[in-house]
Design a protein around this motif. Structure first.
Motif, PDB file in Angstrom:
ATOM      1  N   SER A  38       0.817  -1.210   0.000  1.00 43.50           N
ATOM      2  CA  SER A  38       0.000   0.000   0.000  1.00 43.50           C
ATOM      3  C   SER A  38       0.849   1.257   0.000  1.00 43.50           C
ATOM      4  CB  SER A  38      -0.929   0.006   1.219  1.00 43.50           C
ATOM      5  OG  SER A  38      -0.161  -0.026   2.412  1.00 43.50           O
ATOM      6  N   ASN A  39       2.184   1.123   0.013  1.00 46.28           N
ATOM      7  CA  ASN A  39       3.063   2.277   0.082  1.00 46.28           C
ATOM      8  C   ASN A  39       3.763   2.527  -1.252  1.00 46.28           C
ATOM      9  OD1 ASN A  39       2.609   2.751   2.886  1.00 46.28           O
ATOM     10  ND2 ASN A  39       3.936   0.992   3.333  1.00 46.28           N
ATOM     11  N   GLU A  40       3.011   2.369  -2.339  1.00 47.31           N
ATOM     12  CA  GLU A  40       3.608   2.539  -3.650  1.00 47.31           C
ATOM     13  C   GLU A  40       3.945   4.000  -3.888  1.00 47.31           C
ATOM     14  OE1 GLU A  40       0.328   0.877  -5.697  1.00 47.31           O
ATOM     15  OE2 GLU A  40       1.194  -1.127  -5.783  1.00 47.31           O
ATOM     16  N   ALA A  41       5.031   4.236  -4.646  1.00 49.09           N
ATOM     17  CA  ALA A  41       5.480   5.602  -4.890  1.00 49.09           C
ATOM     18  C   ALA A  41       4.696   6.231  -6.029  1.00 49.09           C
ATOM     19  CB  ALA A  41       6.970   5.590  -5.232  1.00 49.09           C
ATOM     20  N   GLU A  42       4.649   7.548  -6.018  1.00 54.96           N
ATOM     21  CA  GLU A  42       4.080   8.289  -7.131  1.00 54.96           C
ATOM     22  C   GLU A  42       5.004   8.129  -8.347  1.00 54.96           C
ATOM     23  OE1 GLU A  42       1.182  10.044  -7.439  1.00 54.96           O
ATOM     24  OE2 GLU A  42       0.733   9.025  -5.538  1.00 54.96           O
ATOM     25  N   PRO A  43       4.462   8.218  -9.565  1.00 56.96           N
ATOM     26  CA  PRO A  43       5.320   8.134 -10.754  1.00 56.96           C
ATOM     27  C   PRO A  43       6.430   9.179 -10.705  1.00 56.96           C
ATOM     28  CG  PRO A  43       3.014   7.999 -11.382  1.00 56.96           C
ATOM     29  CD  PRO A  43       3.031   8.346  -9.920  1.00 56.96           C
ATOM     30  N   LEU A  44       7.601   8.789 -11.152  1.00 60.66           N
ATOM     31  CA  LEU A  44       8.757   9.685 -11.165  1.00 60.66           C
ATOM     32  C   LEU A  44       8.683  10.581 -12.399  1.00 60.66           C
ATOM     33  CD1 LEU A  44      11.545  10.496  -9.985  1.00 60.66           C
ATOM     34  CD2 LEU A  44      12.542   8.753 -11.500  1.00 60.66           C
ATOM     35  N   TYR A  45       8.648  11.877 -12.193  1.00 61.34           N
ATOM     36  CA  TYR A  45       8.617  12.844 -13.288  1.00 61.34           C
ATOM     37  C   TYR A  45      10.043  13.087 -13.776  1.00 61.34           C
ATOM     38  CZ  TYR A  45       8.220  17.357 -15.666  1.00 61.34           C
ATOM     39  OH  TYR A  45       8.295  18.369 -16.578  1.00 61.34           O
ATOM     40  N   ILE A  46      10.272  12.934 -15.087  1.00 56.39           N
ATOM     41  CA  ILE A  46      11.605  13.136 -15.659  1.00 56.39           C
ATOM     42  C   ILE A  46      11.506  14.006 -16.913  1.00 56.39           C
ATOM     43  CG2 ILE A  46      13.690  12.061 -16.588  1.00 56.39           C
ATOM     44  CD1 ILE A  46      12.906   9.469 -15.206  1.00 56.39           C
ATOM     45  N   GLN A  47      12.268  15.087 -16.924  1.00 60.26           N
ATOM     46  CA  GLN A  47      12.430  15.891 -18.137  1.00 60.26           C
ATOM     47  C   GLN A  47      13.560  15.298 -18.958  1.00 60.26           C
ATOM     48  OE1 GLN A  47      13.261  19.792 -16.611  1.00 60.26           O
ATOM     49  NE2 GLN A  47      11.271  20.563 -17.258  1.00 60.26           N
ATOM     50  N   MET A  48      13.360  15.191 -20.262  1.00 62.16           N
ATOM     51  CA  MET A  48      14.375  14.570 -21.105  1.00 62.16           C
ATOM     52  C   MET A  48      14.428  15.270 -22.456  1.00 62.16           C
ATOM     53  SD  MET A  48      14.771  10.481 -22.058  1.00 62.16           S
ATOM     54  CE  MET A  48      14.666  10.010 -20.339  1.00 62.16           C
ATOM     55  N   PHE A  49      15.621  15.307 -23.008  1.00 59.64           N
ATOM     56  CA  PHE A  49      15.879  15.802 -24.368  1.00 59.64           C
ATOM     57  C   PHE A  49      16.338  14.602 -25.175  1.00 59.64           C
ATOM     58  CE2 PHE A  49      18.808  17.200 -27.614  1.00 59.64           C
ATOM     59  CZ  PHE A  49      18.444  18.470 -28.011  1.00 59.64           C
ATOM     60  N   GLU A  74       6.527   9.507 -15.300  1.00 56.47           N
ATOM     61  CA  GLU A  74       5.814  10.497 -16.105  1.00 56.47           C
ATOM     62  C   GLU A  74       6.896  11.214 -16.905  1.00 56.47           C
ATOM     63  OE1 GLU A  74       3.897  14.844 -15.411  1.00 56.47           O
ATOM     64  OE2 GLU A  74       3.492  13.337 -13.857  1.00 56.47           O
ATOM     65  N   LEU A  75       6.986  10.904 -18.199  1.00 54.62           N
ATOM     66  CA  LEU A  75       8.073  11.416 -19.035  1.00 54.62           C
ATOM     67  C   LEU A  75       7.656  12.694 -19.754  1.00 54.62           C
ATOM     68  CD1 LEU A  75       9.415   8.110 -20.636  1.00 54.62           C
ATOM     69  CD2 LEU A  75      10.190   9.270 -18.553  1.00 54.62           C
ATOM     70  N   ASP A  76       8.457  13.712 -19.604  1.00 47.29           N
ATOM     71  CA  ASP A  76       8.263  14.998 -20.278  1.00 47.29           C
ATOM     72  C   ASP A  76       9.433  15.146 -21.245  1.00 47.29           C
ATOM     73  OD1 ASP A  76       7.955  17.592 -21.075  1.00 47.29           O
ATOM     74  OD2 ASP A  76       8.020  18.466 -19.066  1.00 47.29           O
ATOM     75  N   ILE A  77       9.236  14.716 -22.495  1.00 42.99           N
ATOM     76  CA  ILE A  77      10.342  14.609 -23.445  1.00 42.99           C
ATOM     77  C   ILE A  77      10.228  15.661 -24.527  1.00 42.99           C
ATOM     78  CG2 ILE A  77      11.560  13.110 -25.073  1.00 42.99           C
ATOM     79  CD1 ILE A  77      10.551  10.706 -23.549  1.00 42.99           C
ATOM     80  N   GLU A  78      11.303  16.401 -24.734  1.00 44.34           N
ATOM     81  CA  GLU A  78      11.400  17.256 -25.910  1.00 44.34           C
ATOM     82  C   GLU A  78      12.010  16.410 -27.022  1.00 44.34           C
ATOM     83  OE1 GLU A  78      13.144  21.496 -27.556  1.00 44.34           O
ATOM     84  OE2 GLU A  78      14.131  20.513 -25.880  1.00 44.34           O
ATOM     85  N   TRP A  79      11.185  16.023 -27.994  1.00 44.63           N
ATOM     86  CA  TRP A  79      11.650  15.220 -29.115  1.00 44.63           C
ATOM     87  C   TRP A  79      12.172  16.159 -30.202  1.00 44.63           C
ATOM     88  CZ3 TRP A  79      12.236  10.322 -28.121  1.00 44.63           C
ATOM     89  CH2 TRP A  79      11.342   9.631 -27.286  1.00 44.63           C
ATOM     90  N   VAL A  80      13.452  16.038 -30.530  1.00 43.51           N
ATOM     91  CA  VAL A  80      14.075  16.928 -31.508  1.00 43.51           C
ATOM     92  C   VAL A  80      14.362  16.143 -32.785  1.00 43.51           C
ATOM     93  CG1 VAL A  80      16.031  18.444 -31.969  1.00 43.51           C
ATOM     94  CG2 VAL A  80      15.117  18.253 -29.641  1.00 43.51           C
TER      95      VAL A  80
END
Length: 503
Positions: A38-49, A74-80
């Motif tokens: 019951s102690n699961e972690a929140e998704p890890l937010y990562i900024q990525m290029f 939770e992936l926040d990716i700038e796709w170039v």
């Protein structure tokens, strides 16, 4: 910093089977969490290029939703776009406005300079003896750390790719149609190009060899290998001369000028973009092109829409200095963590990257979800229509992945019979190919001095190929660079680094 990361992925958290990254320091990061926890972690937010090699992905599609669910991120990716990647990366590095994780397909001088200036975390102390990182310890290419280290310290985790990668492709169906044997030498290749271009089987001004960027980009090193430019070349006092400045590379440039003069090298080679070259080949306009071998099936399928029974063969061409197969190291650049990221989060990001080096995540990146992206046919996972849309090069751009010998050879949409035949065609590449001796070397003297010459050198290469200057003028230009005191110092430093690197 958030302004440049516009493509966010918001994915709901699954309470059934997921991976708790906070627990990864004490548990194998690949092990799923018990559903009763019951102690699961929140998704890890990562900024990525990261590089974009296909259409811009929807991060809430089936594939990326599953990726983020399995990695609890939770992936926040700038796709170039790949054609703009170096330019955009250089701007980001120069600005200092770095993402949390920078994915780079190579370790270029601007990245090395940023590393030396303290922009990224040194990882040795975090990883220790790898007891908490079994996937990084056991699932990657041999000696991967060497290629991501600067001044003896590790700064990146690898983008794992197979050593067998680039193939110099040729239309075998056109060879067969004109009763031309598959070329085995540079001379036979040139003759075959000439015959096919003259016969014009495409029916619309058939092109010979196409590429993009400086000469033919992905294929240049394969041709350089055939001319001997990928063998270590030393000055009389033991300095290492990079391939571009060797007599063998000059021989290759002269050969390309012959191709150009005969109409066998695309006239727009120096300004052609990757997407343009790829579309030309997929439309059946060109005889030869160099890209990763795993593209063959997709190219054949595309060509078959307008031409009957296209077949692509990948060549190992013998030249005056060797056999034209350039091998990768198993490490196609890496993932670098910005020094702006606090230590606590560095550990979480490393746990994420450790998990992406698992066999399970690697399998996901190549084939997606069974029944959604692929079906199993005769024991072979084969992508369906949705799989072909969502599972591609870009889909492999957010994690380390386990080393896969055939990862750049097997087509995920090909049958077992097709892939077995393709592997048989190129399996000897791993034995006969050559790795650039400069790989992993980051001499300050070389980086600083070559930066002064590289743009002019690229222009000079183009000018000699298109006939604006003679090969003798080009040779004099190269000699003037090589004989400068600063460059001789750079060669000496490279020689010392090469010997230390290969101890």
């Amino acid at each position: 910093m958030g302004a440049i990361f516009g493509k966010k992925a918001m994915v709901g958290f699954s309470s059934l089977l997921t991976v708790t990254l906070l627990a990864a320091c004490n548990n194998n990061a690949s092990d799923p969490v018990d559903s009763s926890d019951s102690n699961e972690a929140e998704p890890l937010y990562i900024q990525m290029f990261a590089g974009l090699y296909n259409e811009l992905p929807e991060m809430d599609n089936a594939y990326w939703t599953e990726w983020q669910k399995q990695t609890n991120t939770e992936l926040d990716i700038e796709w170039v776009p790949s054609g703009d990647l170096d330019t955009k990366m250089d701007l980001v590095l120069a600005s200092g406005d770095l993402p949390e994780v920078l994915s780079s397909p190579n370790v270029r001088p601007p990245l090395v300079n940023a590393i030396k200036n303290g922009a990224f975390w040194e990882l040795d102390e975090f990883l220790g003896d790898y007891s908490d990182y079994p996937n990084l310890k056991n699932n990657l290419a041999d000696d991967w750390q060497k290629y991501l280290s600067v001044d003896g310290k590790l700064y990146g985790l690898p983008r794992s790719r197979s050593r067998i990668d680039i193939g110099v492709k040729m239309r075998k169906d056109w060879l067969d149609q004109l009763d031309i044997p598959v070329p085995t030498t540079i001379d036979e290749y040139q003759d075959a190009l000439k015959k096919i271009v003259d016969e014009d089987p495409a029916g619309s001004d058939t092109l010979g060899l196409i590429g993009h960027g400086t000469i033919v980009a992905d294929g240049t090193d394969a041709f350089a290998t055939a001319f001997g430019a990928m063998e270590p070349y030393f000055t009389d006092d033991g300095g290492l001369v990079p391939k571009q400045l060797t007599p063998m590379y000059t021989d290759m440039v002269e050969w390309f000028s012959e191709l150009y003069a005969d109409g066998l090298l695309a006239q727009e080679f120096s300004v052609m973009k990757l997407t343009q070259a790829e579309e030309l080949y997929k439309s059946g306009r060109a005889v030869s092109y160099a890209r990763s071998i795993w593209w063959d099936k997709e190219y054949e399928d595309a060509i078959s829409r307008t031409q009957d029974d296209p077949e692509i063969v990948n060549l190992a061409l013998e030249g005056p200095g060797g056999i034209g197969v350039n091998l990768a190291t198993g490490v196609s650049g890496g993932y670098f963590i910005s020094k702006k990221v606090p230590e606590e989060k560095v550990i979480k990001i490393l746990d994420y990257l450790e998990h992406t080096a698992s066999e399970e995540i690697t399998d996901l990146s190549y084939y997606g979800i069974e029944g959604v992206h692929h079906e199993v046919i005769d024991g072979q996972k084969v992508l369906n229509e949705l799989g072909e849309q969502e599972i591609n090069t870009t889909a492999k751009g957010a994690g380390v992945l386990a080393y896969a010998m055939w990862g750049k050879v097997e087509s995920a949409s090909g049958s077992k019979e097709y892939n077995d035949a393709k592997k048989e065609q190129v399996e000897h590449f791993d034995e006969i190919g050559t790795i650039d001796p400069m790989t992993g070397l980051h001499s300050d003297a070389w980086l600083n001095e070559w930066a002064k010459h590289v743009n002019e050198w690229e222009t000079m290469v183009t000018r000699v190929i298109v006939g604006q200057i003679s090969i003798e003028e080009y040779e004099d230009y190269i000699e003037s660079i090589n004989n400068s005191p600063a460059m001789m110092e750079a060669f000496s430093e490279l020689g010392d680094e090469y010997r230390m690197f290969n101890e």
